[in-house]
Design a protein around this motif. Structure first.
Motif, PDB file in Angstrom:
ATOM      1  N   GLU A 124       1.726   9.208  -6.159  1.00  0.00           N
ATOM      2  CA  GLU A 124       2.884  10.279  -5.877  1.00  0.00           C
ATOM      3  C   GLU A 124       4.055  11.481  -6.691  1.00  0.00           C
ATOM      4  O   GLU A 124       3.715  12.055  -7.047  1.00  0.00           O
ATOM      5  CB  GLU A 124       3.244  11.496  -4.546  1.00  0.00           C
ATOM      6  CG  GLU A 124       1.671  11.587  -3.947  1.00  0.00           C
ATOM      7  CD  GLU A 124       2.674  11.123  -1.796  1.00  0.00           C
ATOM      8  OE1 GLU A 124       3.790  11.283  -1.300  1.00  0.00           O
ATOM      9  OE2 GLU A 124       1.679  11.053  -1.243  1.00  0.00           O
ATOM     10  N   ARG A 125       4.968  10.265  -7.712  1.00  0.00           N
ATOM     11  CA  ARG A 125       5.928  10.491  -8.007  1.00  0.00           C
ATOM     12  C   ARG A 125       6.213  10.064  -9.194  1.00  0.00           C
ATOM     13  O   ARG A 125       7.773  10.383 -10.299  1.00  0.00           O
ATOM     14  CB  ARG A 125       7.016   9.716  -6.996  1.00  0.00           C
ATOM     15  CG  ARG A 125       7.361  11.256  -6.287  1.00  0.00           C
ATOM     16  CD  ARG A 125       8.094  10.184  -5.107  1.00  0.00           C
ATOM     17  NE  ARG A 125       9.461  10.800  -6.195  1.00  0.00           N
ATOM     18  CZ  ARG A 125      10.632  10.224  -5.352  1.00  0.00           C
ATOM     19  NH1 ARG A 125      10.515   9.038  -3.852  1.00  0.00           N
ATOM     20  NH2 ARG A 125      11.799  10.376  -5.464  1.00  0.00           N
ATOM     21  N   LEU A 166      10.594  -2.008 -10.245  1.00  0.00           N
ATOM     22  CA  LEU A 166       9.700  -1.393  -9.483  1.00  0.00           C
ATOM     23  C   LEU A 166       9.756   0.283  -9.103  1.00  0.00           C
ATOM     24  O   LEU A 166       9.133   0.893  -8.449  1.00  0.00           O
ATOM     25  CB  LEU A 166       9.853  -2.269  -8.022  1.00  0.00           C
ATOM     26  CG  LEU A 166       8.925  -1.718  -7.061  1.00  0.00           C
ATOM     27  CD1 LEU A 166       7.058  -0.825  -7.608  1.00  0.00           C
ATOM     28  CD2 LEU A 166       8.683  -3.288  -6.065  1.00  0.00           C
ATOM     29  N   GLU A 167      11.406   0.708  -8.913  1.00  0.00           N
ATOM     30  CA  GLU A 167      11.886   2.006  -8.458  1.00  0.00           C
ATOM     31  C   GLU A 167      11.670   2.429  -9.478  1.00  0.00           C
ATOM     32  O   GLU A 167      11.301   3.843  -9.007  1.00  0.00           O
ATOM     33  CB  GLU A 167      13.343   1.717  -8.026  1.00  0.00           C
ATOM     34  CG  GLU A 167      13.817   0.940  -6.391  1.00  0.00           C
ATOM     35  CD  GLU A 167      15.104   0.619  -6.376  1.00  0.00           C
ATOM     36  OE1 GLU A 167      15.859   0.374  -5.552  1.00  0.00           O
ATOM     37  OE2 GLU A 167      16.179   0.631  -8.080  1.00  0.00           O
ATOM     38  N   VAL A 168      11.252   2.764 -10.831  1.00  0.00           N
ATOM     39  CA  VAL A 168      11.703   2.868 -11.344  1.00  0.00           C
ATOM     40  C   VAL A 168       9.930   3.666 -11.626  1.00  0.00           C
ATOM     41  O   VAL A 168       8.750   5.015 -11.811  1.00  0.00           O
ATOM     42  CB  VAL A 168      11.683   2.489 -13.126  1.00  0.00           C
ATOM     43  CG1 VAL A 168      11.272   3.923 -13.960  1.00  0.00           C
ATOM     44  CG2 VAL A 168      13.398   3.006 -13.273  1.00  0.00           C
ATOM     45  N   LEU A 169       9.128   2.847 -11.619  1.00  0.00           N
ATOM     46  CA  LEU A 169       7.397   2.865 -11.298  1.00  0.00           C
ATOM     47  C   LEU A 169       7.240   3.937  -9.952  1.00  0.00           C
ATOM     48  O   LEU A 169       6.274   4.610 -10.845  1.00  0.00           O
ATOM     49  CB  LEU A 169       6.765   1.524 -10.741  1.00  0.00           C
ATOM     50  CG  LEU A 169       6.541   0.559 -12.188  1.00  0.00           C
ATOM     51  CD1 LEU A 169       6.119  -0.621 -11.554  1.00  0.00           C
ATOM     52  CD2 LEU A 169       6.256   1.178 -12.956  1.00  0.00           C
ATOM     53  N   ARG A 228       0.774  -1.160  -0.047  1.00  0.00           N
ATOM     54  CA  ARG A 228       0.018  -0.205  -0.262  1.00  0.00           C
ATOM     55  C   ARG A 228       0.685   1.060   0.187  1.00  0.00           C
ATOM     56  O   ARG A 228       0.416   2.409  -0.529  1.00  0.00           O
ATOM     57  CB  ARG A 228      -1.121  -0.024   1.127  1.00  0.00           C
ATOM     58  CG  ARG A 228      -1.820   1.263   1.231  1.00  0.00           C
ATOM     59  CD  ARG A 228      -2.750   1.271   2.550  1.00  0.00           C
ATOM     60  NE  ARG A 228      -4.223   0.506   2.153  1.00  0.00           N
ATOM     61  CZ  ARG A 228      -4.641  -0.028   1.815  1.00  0.00           C
ATOM     62  NH1 ARG A 228      -5.106   1.407   0.558  1.00  0.00           N
ATOM     63  NH2 ARG A 228      -5.711  -0.811   1.927  1.00  0.00           N
ATOM     64  N   GLY A 229       1.704   1.125   1.113  1.00  0.00           N
ATOM     65  CA  GLY A 229       2.550   2.026   0.559  1.00  0.00           C
ATOM     66  C   GLY A 229       3.612   2.283  -0.118  1.00  0.00           C
ATOM     67  O   GLY A 229       3.762   3.754  -0.831  1.00  0.00           O
ATOM     68  N   LEU A 230       3.385   1.065  -1.245  1.00  0.00           N
ATOM     69  CA  LEU A 230       4.330   1.613  -2.837  1.00  0.00           C
ATOM     70  C   LEU A 230       3.898   2.149  -3.041  1.00  0.00           C
ATOM     71  O   LEU A 230       4.359   2.888  -4.245  1.00  0.00           O
ATOM     72  CB  LEU A 230       5.184   0.068  -3.061  1.00  0.00           C
ATOM     73  CG  LEU A 230       6.064  -0.230  -2.004  1.00  0.00           C
ATOM     74  CD1 LEU A 230       6.287  -1.640  -2.915  1.00  0.00           C
ATOM     75  CD2 LEU A 230       7.442   0.931  -2.123  1.00  0.00           C
ATOM     76  N   TYR A 260       2.329   8.902 -15.085  1.00  0.00           N
ATOM     77  CA  TYR A 260       0.998   8.842 -14.152  1.00  0.00           C
ATOM     78  C   TYR A 260       0.717  10.477 -13.689  1.00  0.00           C
ATOM     79  O   TYR A 260      -0.747  11.917 -14.174  1.00  0.00           O
ATOM     80  CB  TYR A 260       0.984   8.322 -12.862  1.00  0.00           C
ATOM     81  CG  TYR A 260      -0.940   9.033 -12.006  1.00  0.00           C
ATOM     82  CD1 TYR A 260      -1.704   8.271 -12.166  1.00  0.00           C
ATOM     83  CD2 TYR A 260      -0.715   9.968 -10.936  1.00  0.00           C
ATOM     84  CE1 TYR A 260      -3.166   8.429 -11.435  1.00  0.00           C
ATOM     85  CE2 TYR A 260      -1.808  10.154 -10.129  1.00  0.00           C
ATOM     86  CZ  TYR A 260      -2.950   9.302 -10.089  1.00  0.00           C
ATOM     87  OH  TYR A 260      -3.978  10.052  -9.877  1.00  0.00           O
ATOM     88  N   LEU A 261       1.856  11.729 -13.260  1.00  0.00           N
ATOM     89  CA  LEU A 261       1.508  12.724 -13.543  1.00  0.00           C
ATOM     90  C   LEU A 261       1.420  13.355 -14.836  1.00  0.00           C
ATOM     91  O   LEU A 261       0.445  14.551 -14.539  1.00  0.00           O
ATOM     92  CB  LEU A 261       3.225  13.455 -13.109  1.00  0.00           C
ATOM     93  CG  LEU A 261       2.876  12.992 -11.217  1.00  0.00           C
ATOM     94  CD1 LEU A 261       5.050  13.667 -10.921  1.00  0.00           C
ATOM     95  CD2 LEU A 261       1.964  13.160  -9.776  1.00  0.00           C
ATOM     96  N   ALA A 262       1.753  13.298 -15.540  1.00  0.00           N
ATOM     97  CA  ALA A 262       1.832  13.444 -17.306  1.00  0.00           C
ATOM     98  C   ALA A 262       0.653  13.095 -17.996  1.00  0.00           C
ATOM     99  O   ALA A 262      -0.610  14.604 -18.455  1.00  0.00           O
ATOM    100  CB  ALA A 262       2.218  12.561 -18.281  1.00  0.00           C
ATOM    101  N   THR A 263       0.211  11.764 -17.173  1.00  0.00           N
ATOM    102  CA  THR A 263      -1.967  12.129 -17.357  1.00  0.00           C
ATOM    103  C   THR A 263      -2.771  12.606 -16.853  1.00  0.00           C
ATOM    104  O   THR A 263      -3.520  13.612 -17.433  1.00  0.00           O
ATOM    105  CB  THR A 263      -1.797  10.465 -17.116  1.00  0.00           C
ATOM    106  OG1 THR A 263      -1.607   9.526 -17.814  1.00  0.00           O
ATOM    107  CG2 THR A 263      -3.474  10.473 -17.737  1.00  0.00           C
ATOM    108  N   ALA A 264      -2.343  13.086 -15.073  1.00  0.00           N
ATOM    109  CA  ALA A 264      -3.264  14.214 -14.390  1.00  0.00           C
ATOM    110  C   ALA A 264      -2.894  15.637 -15.133  1.00  0.00           C
ATOM    111  O   ALA A 264      -3.756  16.442 -15.381  1.00  0.00           O
ATOM    112  CB  ALA A 264      -2.458  14.374 -13.469  1.00  0.00           C
ATOM    113  N   ALA A 265      -1.594  15.928 -16.042  1.00  0.00           N
ATOM    114  CA  ALA A 265      -1.246  17.384 -16.583  1.00  0.00           C
ATOM    115  C   ALA A 265      -2.051  17.367 -17.766  1.00  0.00           C
ATOM    116  O   ALA A 265      -2.912  17.934 -18.126  1.00  0.00           O
ATOM    117  CB  ALA A 265       0.061  18.079 -17.194  1.00  0.00           C
TER     118      ALA A 265
END
Length: 526
Positions: A74-75, A296-299, A66-68, A79-84
């Protein structure tokens, strides 16, 4: 030649046909013909018709997961590009809506022009040979050279009687001009073309919002699957380490037996060969674990340093509560909602393109004022304005409007076909995941039994080899069989857990982020 009445009748008939053809944004008959009827139950399993509710992430009982997921939301850059993109689509809808409203513009301008005059030449043109002999008052009256009002020409030498003693210098005059203006223009949406374009833009915004929801669900699923893949990679690496250690023990035992003359050099060479293969497999498993950690770290938006440590074991899966009816995923899956919104947007744009051939009515108004002084600009008496209305009817543009209408129509049909294909693919993904749920469980159970029996056979063979009742071939075969079956069992566990994630993704399942959980707790007062 055609008469004006004939042209008018043809234009009116074409207008009526176009208005009748623009009643619907999408052909409902075509959609129903291409979209198959959904069955009442899933063909893969008729017992999972109850739709799951709540948080599917919680089913894995993994707080780290869940934390991941929250960190990725957030990062993660995609996903942030889709929000933009959603923000961009929303602003585009507002821009399109502005076309329904009148536009108001204002302009302001000021200028200062210099004019150079030669009073001497002007005096000579008036009949005087030169400026001498002219009175200062006469020059002042003609050319306005007494700016300070003292009765003497500025910068000129005069005698006691007021006559000029020298030639007049050039005179620089300044002319000021100030102007203000305002314009209003408004295209009346007589046929609803602007409304269709605005609705299409809002459909695009709705599709962008559904894309964001789909990206949220997809990112959570990808993080979960990457997390479980990392756990499997760790278990496979630990298994390879244990195998290598077992092969090293075998080699030591075989070499001692060889020194005592109990074993042959063939046994030693076979033990060394088995150890080399295990060491190679260990290097492979170490590399795969590092790559899984970096993926996973890149995600998560981190630097891929392979520092993320996995959990020790894969989670145990509870019994699947249900997957809902097939038709329900049309409303639950956000990617289907996005495809449907884009289909409707394309249909609206096709209808708007047809209406481009209809007359366009525009109202315009303009008000302006100007003067040499700033106060004159604000004088209401100087205001000048006009209001005009124009009716524009396209007659001939080389087939541009008709071709544009046909192109938009084809785009709408392509969007419809794309939507139908997306629905079929969604059904396929859900059916495959539901069928795999049962089959993977059966495979996992079979591999568990195979692993347990292989482990027991390995222990028995090791004891028999130590007592001389079994050969090195028997021992190496038993160890290889146990390693292979245990590795397959770990892989089967990971595949089943990953398929459960894919199932929730296929049926449009939801999950709770920290933000959603806090909002839910606030609503319930907990």
């Amino acid at each position: 030649m055609f008469s004006g009445k004939a042209i008018f009748r043809s234009s009116a008939a074409a207008t009526a046909i176009l208005m009748a053809a623009s009643c619907a944004s999408v052909d409902q008959e075509l959609l129903e013909a291409k979209l198959p009827d959904a069955p009442a139950v899933w063909t893969a399993d008729a017992d999972v018709t109850v739709a799951p509710t709540g948080d599917w992430v919680a089913a894995f009982h993994d707080n780290a997961l869940r934390g991941l997921i929250d960190e990725a939301l957030e990062r993660n850059n995609n996903y942030l590009a889709t929000a933009a993109n959603l923000d961009q689509a929303r602003e585009g809808a507002r821009i399109s809506r502005a076309n329904l409203l009148p536009t108001l513009g204002a302009s302001a301008r000021s200028s200062r022009n210099a004019i150079v005059t030669d009073p001497t030449s002007a005096a000579q043109a008036g009949g005087n040979a030169d400026a001498s002999g002219l009175r200062a008052q006469e020059i002042e009256d003609r050319f306005g050279l007494d700016s300070d009002g003292d009765g003497r020409l500025d910068g000129l030498d005069t005698d006691n009687d007021g006559f000029i003693d020298a030639d007049l210098p050039n005179r620089r005059l300044y002319i000021n001009n100030f102007s203000l203006g305002a314009q209003i223009q408004w295209e009346l949406d007589v046929w609803g073309r602007l409304t269709d374009e605005t609705r299409a833009s809002y459909k695009d915004a709705a599709a962008a919002y559904a894309d964001l929801e789909a990206a949220r669900l997809s990112l959570a699923a990808r993080v979960a699957q990457a997390w479980f893949s990392l756990i499997e990679a760790r278990q496979q690496r630990e298994l390879a380490e244990r195998d290598t250690q077992a092969r090293e023990r075998n080699l030591r035992v075989t070499e001692r037996r060889y020194d005592r003359g109990v074993s042959s050099s063939l046994d030693v060479r076979l033990s060394r060969s088995a150890l080399g293969s295990s060491q190679a497999n260990l290097a492979l498993r170490q590399r795969l674990e590092l790559e899984s950690s970096r993926a996973l770290e890149v995600l998560l938006g981190r630097y891929p340093s392979a520092e993320l440590e996995a959990a020790a074991t894969l989670p145990s899966l509870p019994q699947l509560a249900g997957a809902g009816a097939p038709g329900e995923i049309l409303a639950r899956r956000p990617d289907l909602a996005a495809a449907e919104a884009r289909m409707e947007s394309a249909g609206l744009r096709a209808r708007a393109a047809r209406k481009q051939m209809l007359p366009q009515l525009t109202l315009s108004s303009q008000i302006s004022t100007s003067g040499p002084n700033l106060a004159d600009v604000l004088d209401p008496e100087r205001l000048a304005g006009n209001i005009a209305a124009g009716l524009f009817q396209p007659l001939f543009q080389g087939g541009r409007l008709l071709a544009n209408s046909k192109r938009a129509r084809a785009a709408a049909q392509a969007s419809l076909y794309s939507y139908v294909q997306t629905v079929l693919t969604a059904y396929q993904e859900a059916e495959n995941a539901i069928a795999a749920e049962t089959l993977l469980a059966a495979r996992e159970e079979a591999l568990r039994l195979a692993y347990e029996e292989a482990a027991a056979a390995e222990d028995l063979t090791e004891r028999r080899y130590s007592s001389g009742a079994a050969t090195i071939f028997n021992l190496l075969d038993a160890q290889t069989r146990r390693i292979s079956s245990e590795s397959a069992y770990i892989q089967a566990q990971q595949q089943r857990v990953s398929n459960r994630v894919q199932l929730y993704l296929a049926i449009g399942g939801d999950f709770l982020t920290e933000e959603k959980l806090a909002s839910l707790q606030a609503e319930t007062g907990e």
